[in-house]
Design an enzyme around this catalytic site. Structure first.
Site, PDB file in Angstrom:
ATOM      1  CG  MET A 157      -1.746  -1.302   1.289  1.00  0.00           C
ATOM      2  SD  MET A 157      -2.774  -1.429   2.779  1.00  0.00           S
ATOM      3  CE  MET A 157      -1.517  -1.712   4.029  1.00  0.00           C
ATOM      4  CG  ASP A 158       4.506   3.005  -2.314  1.00  0.00           C
ATOM      5  OD1 ASP A 158       4.615   3.981  -1.557  1.00  0.00           O
ATOM      6  OD2 ASP A 158       5.418   2.612  -3.039  1.00  0.00           O
ATOM      7  N   GLY A 159       2.004   5.217  -1.277  1.00  0.00           N
ATOM      8  CA  GLY A 159       1.642   6.516  -1.817  1.00  0.00           C
ATOM      9  C   GLY A 159       0.811   7.406  -0.922  1.00  0.00           C
TER      10      GLY A 159
END
Length: 294
Positions: A67-69
């Site tokens: 879960m990036d950003g």
């Protein structure tokens, strides 16, 4: 949850740390709906609840997500990083809901990496508090929806209160079987492999096991995920958001034959259309596991 080199969020909670009104796009991707999967036909009765194009028999059983950003999402809107974490939590909540509804059996989410401990103390403390509140506040819903929770990672580094709440939630939900939800907190794929080696070495040293008897199955039994996904220990599909093209030390052994899906969508904007696109991509692939098909 995660951001480029690991910044992460969690499930449903109402953290007082994020008091900003989040735009609607935080809750669902603004991208147009994904097109039907190739070869999609009319859905049989068993697939009546699936979106057009998804086939129950070829869904991934176990999905893992990096879960990036979150922080980049917040910066782009002039908001503090805590707002990005809260928005990312909503995205995970939606992904859990869709996984449960569509028949995915296991979902593993990278919430906090071992490397994240090097971040500023104020950020780490906020995330630890967020994880604690989210797990505590989610147990009732997990019991209603048949979700079994597991937490993996180096728990010795977590606050004692978080360790306690995680154990209690695991115990309360252990008999649920509709969806196995695993949260990787203070997790490192390399550490996972090293600790498995140490356990096997101790068994050999104590003569419980012979070195020549060690095989991949025995090794896998010592990994942290061995109890986290009893039926489906290996992700069929691993999704990473925000455009980064790497695993970042996540499930290194377990993802040896996982199908990889990368999207430029930032995690807080990851919604139903994005998830559907990833699942359709998975269904279009020919999984051979190194075997040549005649």
């Amino acid at each position: 949850m995660r951001q480029a080199a690991n910044s992460n969020t969690m499930l449903p909670s109402h953290s007082p740390a994020a008091t900003h009104q989040l735009p609607t796009s935080a809750r669902r991707s603004t991208r147009p709906a994904a097109p039907p999967c190739p070869g999609a036909g009319s859905a049989p009765a068993a697939e009546a609840l699936l979106p057009r194009g998804l086939r129950a028999e070829s869904l991934p059983r176990h999905v893992a997500v990096v879960m990036d950003g979150n922080a980049r999402w917040a910066r782009a809107r002039g908001l503090p990083s805590a707002a990005g974490q809260e928005a990312g939590r909503r995205a995970l909540e939606e992904t859990v809901r869709l996984s449960r509804s569509w028949g995915v059996r296991a979902l593993t989410a990278f919430a906090f990496s071992n490397e994240n401990w090097s971040r500023p103390k104020v950020e780490v403390d906020f995330l630890m508090g967020l994880f604690e509140r989210v797990i505590h506040d989610s147990v009732a819903e997990f019991l209603r929806e048949g979700i079994r929770l597991r937490v993996i990672g180096d728990s010795s580094r977590l606050p004692v209160s978080l360790q306690k709440i995680a154990r209690e939630a695991e115990e309360a939900t252990r008999n649920n079987s509709r969806l196995d939800l695993t949260l990787a907190i203070s997790y490192s794929g390399r550490r996972d492999i090293v600790q498995a080696c140490r356990k096997l070495a101790q068994k050999v040293q104590s003569k419980v096991l012979r070195a020549e008897d060690i095989d991949e199955a025995l090794f896998a039994d010592e990994l942290e995920t061995s109890c986290a996904a009893d039926e489906f220990p290996y992700p069929d599909l691993l999704i990473r958001t925000s455009g980064e093209l790497r695993l970042s030390n996540f499930l290194l052994w377990q993802s040896a034959y996982s199908e990889l899906f990368f999207t430029n969508t930032l995690w807080p904007d990851f919604g139903e259309a994005d998830y559907l696109e990833a699942l359709c991509s998975f269904q279009s692939r020919d999984r051979r596991f190194g075997v040549r098909k005649l």
